[in-house]
Scaffold this active site. Structure first.
Site, PDB file in Angstrom:
ATOM      1  CB  THR A  80      -0.958   0.000   1.207  1.00 20.34           C
ATOM      2  OG1 THR A  80      -1.946  -1.024   1.020  1.00 20.34           O
ATOM      3  CG2 THR A  80      -1.665   1.346   1.340  1.00 20.34           C
TER       4      THR A  80
ATOM      5  CG  ASN B 134      -6.901  -7.969  -5.536  1.00 21.13           C
ATOM      6  OD1 ASN B 134      -6.856  -7.278  -6.551  1.00 21.13           O
ATOM      7  ND2 ASN B 134      -7.702  -7.678  -4.535  1.00 21.13           N
TER       8      ASN B 134
ATOM      9  CD  GLN C 152      -2.960 -11.288  -4.335  1.00 20.84           C
ATOM     10  OE1 GLN C 152      -2.730 -12.486  -4.258  1.00 20.84           O
ATOM     11  NE2 GLN C 152      -3.493 -10.614  -3.322  1.00 20.84           N
TER      12      GLN C 152
ATOM     13  CB  SER D 187       2.767  -6.781   0.400  1.00 24.09           C
ATOM     14  OG  SER D 187       2.552  -6.472   1.742  1.00 24.09           O
TER      15      SER D 187
ATOM     16  CG  HIS E 254       0.633  -9.555   4.148  1.00 27.72           C
ATOM     17  ND1 HIS E 254      -0.680  -9.961   4.050  1.00 27.72           N
ATOM     18  CD2 HIS E 254       0.705  -8.358   3.541  1.00 27.72           C
ATOM     19  CE1 HIS E 254      -1.371  -9.042   3.403  1.00 27.72           C
ATOM     20  NE2 HIS E 254      -0.548  -8.054   3.076  1.00 27.72           N
TER      21      HIS E 254
ATOM     22  CB  THR F  42      14.174   3.358  12.765  1.00 28.37           C
ATOM     23  OG1 THR F  42      14.619   4.600  13.315  1.00 28.37           O
ATOM     24  CG2 THR F  42      15.123   2.248  13.169  1.00 28.37           C
TER      25      THR F  42
ATOM     26  CB  CYS G  94      -8.162  -3.945   0.908  1.00 27.37           C
ATOM     27  SG  CYS G  94      -6.503  -4.605   1.111  1.00 27.37           S
TER      28      CYS G  94
END
Length: 386
Positions: A72, A151, A179, A199, A201, A237, A327
Site C-alpha cells: 500500500t 487479486n 499477488q 508485500s 505477507h 528506522t 481490503c
C-alpha cells in the site's frame, strides 16, 4: 472442528523459518541500522543482505530496492510522488478498472488535484485490450500503473507488452506485483517496468513490510518525511526483524517452487470444477482457468446463492474463503473487479466467492472443502426455492 484456510490472497501464515529468523533478529540484532557503532553495523549488515535477496528475486540491483511498510505504501509512493514530480511533463495517467484500492484511491485523489486518469476497461476474463491501451497513450502521459495480476480473479495482465510500448515513451511504468510475486518469474528489465510494488505477507512473510523497486535514475521526493534512511528515499528506522523475515520468505521460493505452486493450484481448480460438475451443482468461473493465470486465486459464481450466505455458512463449517478483496471487507460496496468485468447489474457481483490457495493447502483440504461446498450450496438453493 478443524478449520481450513482458503483465503491466501488476503494474507498467508508465516513460515516457520520466517518466525525463527525474526525471533533471532529481535533477540540478537536490535541495533539501529543507521547507528555507526557495532550494534548498528550488525543491523545494517542484515539490511544489506536482505536488500540483495530482494533485488536478486526480480533481477534488479540492491540499490533499486526501497523497503516500505507494505505494498500500500509502495503503491501510494509510486503513484502520488511520481505524479507530482513529473506534472510539468504532463498530467495524464493510465491504469485499469480492476486495480487494488491502494492504487485506485491515490489516483482518485490526484484527479481532484487536476490530473487526468484513464481507467482501461476489462473483458469477462479480467483482461485489458492492448488496442485500448494504445489509444489511451499520448504525449501527455507521465505514468502508467497496471497490476501484474488481479487479486480477485487471478487474471495475468500483459506487463511485458506494455513495457515494450513504453520503452521509447516518457511515461514511467509502475506495476503492483503483490499477488504475482512468489508465483511468477519476474525480471524487471525483461518486463520493462520502472517501479514495482511487493508485500511480504502474501508469501508467508510478516505483515507490515514490503518494498518498492525503483529503476536507477528515477528521482522523486520521499513520501514519508524525516530521516535519511533508505538512501534518503524513505524516512523512518528500518524494521530489521521484519526485513530479515521477508528475506527468509523470499529465500524459500525458488524458481522450481514457483512452478510447482502454480501447477498445484491449477490442479486444485480442476479438482473443484470437476467435482461440482459431477455433483450437478450449477456454477461459473469468474475469469478463466488458464495455466498462465495467478492460479492461487479462484473466483466462482453460484447463481441464486448470496455471497454473504455462502461465505457465512462455509465459515461455520470451518472453511475460510472471501467475498472479494480483504481490503474492502465489511464494506457494502460491490466488487469493483466483478463490476468492471460483468457490469453493475450482473447477479455475479452478489453471488460469488473467492477461494485462494496457499503453500500449506493440501488435496485433502480441497476434497473436504468441495464436500462442504456442494452440501451448503444445495441447501441454500433448496431454501431459496421454498
Amino acid at each position: 472442528m478443524a478449520h481450513i484456510y482458503l483465503d491466501n490472497a488476503a494474507t498467508t501464515p508465516m513460515a516457520k523459518q520466517v518466525i525463527a529468523t525474526m525471533t533471532a533478529q529481535m533477540q540478537d540484532d536490535f541495533g539501529n541500522a543507521s547507528s555507526t557503532h557495532w550494534f548498528g553495523r550488525q543491523a545494517h549488515t542484515v539490511l544489506d543482505q536482505a536488500r540483495q535477496t530482494m533485488a536478486a528475486s526480480i533481477h534488479a540491483l540492491p540499490d533499486n530496492i526501497q523497503f516500505t511498510s507494505g505494498a500500500t505504501e509502495a503503491n501510494n509512493t509510486a503513484i502520488v510522488q511520481v505524479a507530482h514530480a513529473r506534472q510539468a511533463l504532463g498530467n495524464h495517467i493510465i491504469t485499469t478498472a480492476i486495480e487494488h484500492p491502494s492504487v485506485l484511491k491515490p489516483l482518485a485523489q490526484l484527479e481532484k488535484e487536476g490530473f487526468e486518469v484513464t481507467y482501461l476497461p476489462v473483458d469477462a476474463n479480467g483482461q485489458i485490450s492492448l488496442a485500448d491501451f494504445d489509444a489511451a497513450l499520448d504525449d501527455r502521459t507521465i505514468l502508467v500503473s497496471v497490476m501484474m495480476g488481479n487479486n480477485e480473479v487471478g487474471s495475468h495482465l500483459p506487463i511485458a507488452a506494455i513495457g515494450a510500448r513504453l520503452a521509447a515513451h516518457q511515461a514511467w511504468f509502475h506495476t503492483d506485483a503483490t499477488q504475482a510475486y512468489g508465483l511468477l518469474d519476474i525480471d524487471v528489465d525483461a518486463l520493462g517496468v520502472d517501479l514495482l510494488s511487493v508485500s511480504a505477507h502474501k508469501i508467508n512473510g510478516p505483515k507490515g513490510i514490503g518494498f518498492l523497486y525503483r529503476r536507477a535514475g528515477l528521482n522523486f521526493p520521499s513520501f514519508i518525511k524525516g530521516g535519511e534512511q533508505e538512501g534518503k528515499r524513505r524516512a523512518g528506522t528500518e524494521n530489521i526483524p521484519a526485513i530479515a523475515g521477508f528475506a527468509a520468505a523470499v529465500s524459500l521460493i525458488t524458481p522450481q517452487e514457483k512452478a510447482d505452486r502454480q501447477a498445484k493450484y491449477l490442479g486444485f481448480k480442476h479438482q473443484i470444477q470437476d467435482s461440482l460438475r459431477g455433483a450437478g451443482v450449477a456454477f461459473e468461473v469468474n475469469g478463466t482457468v488458464q495455466a498462465d493465470a495467478l492460479n492461487h486465486v479462484f473466483n466462482l459464481w453460484f447463481p441464486g446463492v448470496s455471497t454473504y450466505a455462502l461465505q457465512t455458512n462455509l465459515d461455520l463449517a470451518g472453511f475460510a474463503v472471501s467475498g472479494g478483496s480483504a481490503c474492502t471487507a465489511g464494506s457494502l460496496e460491490p466488487s469493483h473487479v466483478l463490476t468492471a468485468m460483468y457490469g453493475a447489474d450482473s447477479p455475479r457481483i452478489g453471488e460469488s466467492i473467492r477461494i485462494s490457495f496457499g503453500k500449506a493447502t493440501t488435496t485433502l483440504d480441497i476434497a473436504q472443502f468441495i464436500q462442504a461446498l456442494i452440501k451448503i450450496v444445495t441447501r441454500l438453493r433448496a431454501k431459496a426455492a421454498k
